[in-house]
Design an enzyme around this catalytic site. Structure first.
Site, PDB file in Angstrom:
ATOM      1  N   LYS A  32       0.748  -1.180   0.010  1.00 43.35           N
ATOM      2  CA  LYS A  32       0.064  -0.063  -0.137  1.00 43.35           C
ATOM      3  C   LYS A  32       0.934   1.209  -0.014  1.00 43.35           C
ATOM      4  O   LYS A  32       0.776   2.276  -0.695  1.00 43.35           O
ATOM      5  CB  LYS A  32      -0.780   0.089   1.146  1.00 43.35           C
ATOM      6  CG  LYS A  32      -1.894   1.284   1.192  1.00 43.35           C
ATOM      7  CD  LYS A  32      -2.591   1.435   2.720  1.00 43.35           C
ATOM      8  CE  LYS A  32      -1.435   1.704   3.650  1.00 43.35           C
ATOM      9  NZ  LYS A  32      -2.169   2.050   4.967  1.00 43.35           N
ATOM     10  N   ARG A  37       2.620   6.150  -3.055  1.00 38.09           N
ATOM     11  CA  ARG A  37       3.651   7.012  -3.080  1.00 38.09           C
ATOM     12  C   ARG A  37       4.066   7.085  -4.738  1.00 38.09           C
ATOM     13  O   ARG A  37       4.345   8.284  -5.452  1.00 38.09           O
ATOM     14  CB  ARG A  37       4.871   6.562  -2.527  1.00 38.09           C
ATOM     15  CG  ARG A  37       5.055   7.067  -1.043  1.00 38.09           C
ATOM     16  CD  ARG A  37       6.018   6.283  -0.137  1.00 38.09           C
ATOM     17  NE  ARG A  37       5.904   6.745   1.389  1.00 38.09           N
ATOM     18  CZ  ARG A  37       5.068   6.378   1.953  1.00 38.09           C
ATOM     19  NH1 ARG A  37       4.280   5.736   1.742  1.00 38.09           N
ATOM     20  NH2 ARG A  37       5.243   6.927   3.279  1.00 38.09           N
ATOM     21  N   GLY A 101      -5.118   7.567   5.726  1.00 31.79           N
ATOM     22  CA  GLY A 101      -4.146   8.676   6.072  1.00 31.79           C
ATOM     23  C   GLY A 101      -3.216   9.004   4.947  1.00 31.79           C
ATOM     24  O   GLY A 101      -2.672  10.354   4.897  1.00 31.79           O
ATOM     25  N   SER A 176       4.652  10.289  10.244  1.00 31.64           N
ATOM     26  CA  SER A 176       5.466  10.456   9.451  1.00 31.64           C
ATOM     27  C   SER A 176       5.076  11.066   7.988  1.00 31.64           C
ATOM     28  O   SER A 176       5.710  11.699   7.239  1.00 31.64           O
ATOM     29  CB  SER A 176       6.467   9.356   9.125  1.00 31.64           C
ATOM     30  OG  SER A 176       5.808   8.301   8.451  1.00 31.64           O
ATOM     31  N   GLU A 319       2.619  -0.270  12.322  1.00 36.93           N
ATOM     32  CA  GLU A 319       1.350  -0.980  11.839  1.00 36.93           C
ATOM     33  C   GLU A 319       1.167  -2.510  12.408  1.00 36.93           C
ATOM     34  O   GLU A 319       0.131  -2.852  12.172  1.00 36.93           O
ATOM     35  CB  GLU A 319       1.561  -1.078  10.352  1.00 36.93           C
ATOM     36  CG  GLU A 319       1.378   0.317   9.723  1.00 36.93           C
ATOM     37  CD  GLU A 319      -0.009   0.656   9.701  1.00 36.93           C
ATOM     38  OE1 GLU A 319      -1.069  -0.026   8.978  1.00 36.93           O
ATOM     39  OE2 GLU A 319      -0.548   1.947  10.031  1.00 36.93           O
ATOM     40  N   ARG A 350      -5.695   2.727  18.728  1.00 34.17           N
ATOM     41  CA  ARG A 350      -5.486   1.125  18.618  1.00 34.17           C
ATOM     42  C   ARG A 350      -5.036   0.453  19.979  1.00 34.17           C
ATOM     43  O   ARG A 350      -5.372  -0.555  20.382  1.00 34.17           O
ATOM     44  CB  ARG A 350      -4.366   0.889  17.604  1.00 34.17           C
ATOM     45  CG  ARG A 350      -4.975   0.899  16.310  1.00 34.17           C
ATOM     46  CD  ARG A 350      -3.978   0.847  14.977  1.00 34.17           C
ATOM     47  NE  ARG A 350      -4.637   0.569  13.759  1.00 34.17           N
ATOM     48  CZ  ARG A 350      -3.928   0.607  12.557  1.00 34.17           C
ATOM     49  NH1 ARG A 350      -2.707   0.917  12.415  1.00 34.17           N
ATOM     50  NH2 ARG A 350      -4.799   0.450  11.586  1.00 34.17           N
ATOM     51  N   ARG A 391      -6.371  -3.762  10.799  1.00 38.56           N
ATOM     52  CA  ARG A 391      -5.330  -4.199  11.606  1.00 38.56           C
ATOM     53  C   ARG A 391      -5.935  -4.639  12.800  1.00 38.56           C
ATOM     54  O   ARG A 391      -5.465  -5.923  13.255  1.00 38.56           O
ATOM     55  CB  ARG A 391      -4.341  -3.170  12.213  1.00 38.56           C
ATOM     56  CG  ARG A 391      -3.850  -2.387  11.133  1.00 38.56           C
ATOM     57  CD  ARG A 391      -2.947  -3.246  10.059  1.00 38.56           C
ATOM     58  NE  ARG A 391      -2.258  -2.665   8.984  1.00 38.56           N
ATOM     59  CZ  ARG A 391      -1.799  -3.044   7.877  1.00 38.56           C
ATOM     60  NH1 ARG A 391      -1.901  -4.324   7.676  1.00 38.56           N
ATOM     61  NH2 ARG A 391      -1.158  -2.187   6.921  1.00 38.56           N
TER      62      ARG A 391
END
Length: 433
Positions: A32, A37, A101, A176, A319, A350, A391
């Site tokens: 992903k 990107r 995100g 980030s 993650e 989470r 997740r």
């Protein structure tokens, strides 16, 4: 601006139990992170680009849709080969970020390069995710933005046909992606950009390295020799072919199955050299009791059926926290998972969600500001809420391998990054893969 995404009904699911060690060799869709990107860089290039074996999932489909809204031509009818032909960015446009995100943080800087207003919104839960530092950084570069209270979604970027660029200071300790979003767009700024992080450490450092490496592969000049400073020169990017690696984060639940059941799982097609944090994962899986090898077939994880408790800093691979927490609940000793306070701002909080659900099944879990302490106890079946978070669903599936009666409230949320997950998982457990 109304939410652009229709409500999806929940899809309850009984997690299959493994009655013997799993043995599986599977090929997963592309990363992903790399797919997102590559799409953004291709939209800024001076010619067409191709993405080979990208991820087709909700996040990446919405990213492609967002770039189309900004003027790019994206052809993704072929699962194995997507083609993007860039076009000058324009508006007006409305972009649905879903829960991604990457979209909410990568596309607003591109919207600043457009020539008209571009509005962003998504699922209701995404409105609470942190975005303020990126909004503030863009405003400091002269971009006019209207945002919800707290500088979150929904928001509108009033593109003026370009961004002057220059130096910007940002606190990216919450994500980030704030830095990555600025970096990816920076070659299109008139003066490029120098991005300086000031604050606690930036999490998920491997994702930032991936951004820098992919920018350079597209022809950008990036200087990251000074810690927490990234300087990007202005210039056109090159259209190119992107070979997307299999998704390492998506593979981790399957590797966990090998640890829990004493089986063997091979991720086929894994490259010898990777942009993803494979060495960090190797170390973690070995600490948990696995054996990790790589050959011409791919990356293989073998387990003994015994999972060891760990004291692990997961800041680079946050993650993976839900699956590692599930493993810790099945381990032979206590675990401490650290460095992941920022995942409270992911699809859900989470840490709070994991503490609540694992405790509900019998584990002893304490929350800390930056992680969890987990003391294994005999677990029992029950309902495991997934919080519309892929997740969390992965974590529940791992627990269900050995704990009978684990019922997920919704497995459909896995479509965010791996629509095939329920089928792949069931085939692995039944020995059909």
């Amino acid at each position: 601006m109304p939410n652009l995404t229709a409500t999806r009904p929940p899809r309850p699911w009984a997690a299959p139990r493994a009655t013997e060690p799993v043995t599986s060799a599977l090929r997963l869709p592309g990363s992903k992170s790399m797919t997102a990107r590559a799409l953004v860089l291709s939209a800024l290039a001076d010619g067409p680009s191709t993405l080979l074996r990208p991820l087709r999932a909700r996040d990446t489909e919405l990213m492609a849709g967002g770039l189309r809204a900004l003027g790019a031509h994206v052809s993704n009818s072929d699962d194995e080969r997507w083609v993007l032909r860039p076009h000058p960015l324009h508006g007006p446009a409305q972009i649905d970020v879903g829960q991604a995100g990457t979209i909410m943080r990568f596309l607003p800087p591109l919207a600043g390069l457009a020539d008209a207003p571009v509005s962003f919104d998504g699922d209701p839960s995404v409105r609470s995710r942190p975005l303020g530092p990126l909004v503030g950084a863009l405003r400091s570069l002269g971009v006019r933005i209207e945002a919800a209270p707290g500088d979150g979604l929904p928001l509108t970027v009033h593109g003026a046909g370009g961004i002057g660029g220059g130096e910007v200071v940002i606190d990216a300790s919450a994500s980030s992606q704030f830095v990555s979003g600025l970096l990816l767009a920076a070659p299109g700024f008139a003066r490029g950009a120098t991005i300086r992080h000031v604050g606690p450490p930036v999490p998920s450092a491997p994702h930032l390295r991936m951004t820098v490496q992919m920018l350079r592969a597209a022809g950008a000049a990036v200087d990251d020799t000074v810690p927490d400073v990234w300087a990007v020169a202005p210039g056109r990017l090159s259209g190119r072919g992107w070979e997307i690696e299999p998704d390492l984060s998506g593979a981790v639940p399957f590797f966990a199955a090998a640890l829990v059941t004493g089986g063997s799982v091979t991720l086929l097609g894994w490259p010898r050299r990777s942009l993803q944090p494979v060495e960090t994962l190797r170390t973690l899986l070995r600490q948990l009791g696995g054996e990790v090898t790589q050959d011409t077939d791919g990356l293989t994880v073998r387990g003994t059926g015994t999972v060891h408790g760990v004291d692990a800093d997961l800041s680079d691979v946050s993650e993976l926290t839900p699956v590692v927490a599930a493993l810790a609940a099945l381990a032979d000793g206590p675990s401490r998972l650290r460095g992941v306070g920022h995942i409270r701002g992911h699809e859900t909080d989470r840490l709070a969600a994991l503490a609540h659900e694992l405790t509900g099944l019998g584990a002893e879990v304490d929350e800390a500001p930056d992680g969890l302490s987990i003391r294994p106890r005999p677990l029992h079946g029950g309902t495991f809420r997934t919080y519309d978070d892929h997740r969390m669903a992965h974590a529940a599936a791992v627990l269900g391998l050995t704990v009978p009666g684990i019922q997920l409230t919704d497995v459909g949320c896995t479509a965010k990054t791996l629509p095939e997950f329920p089928a792949l998982w069931s085939a692995m457990v039944s020995g059909e893969s």
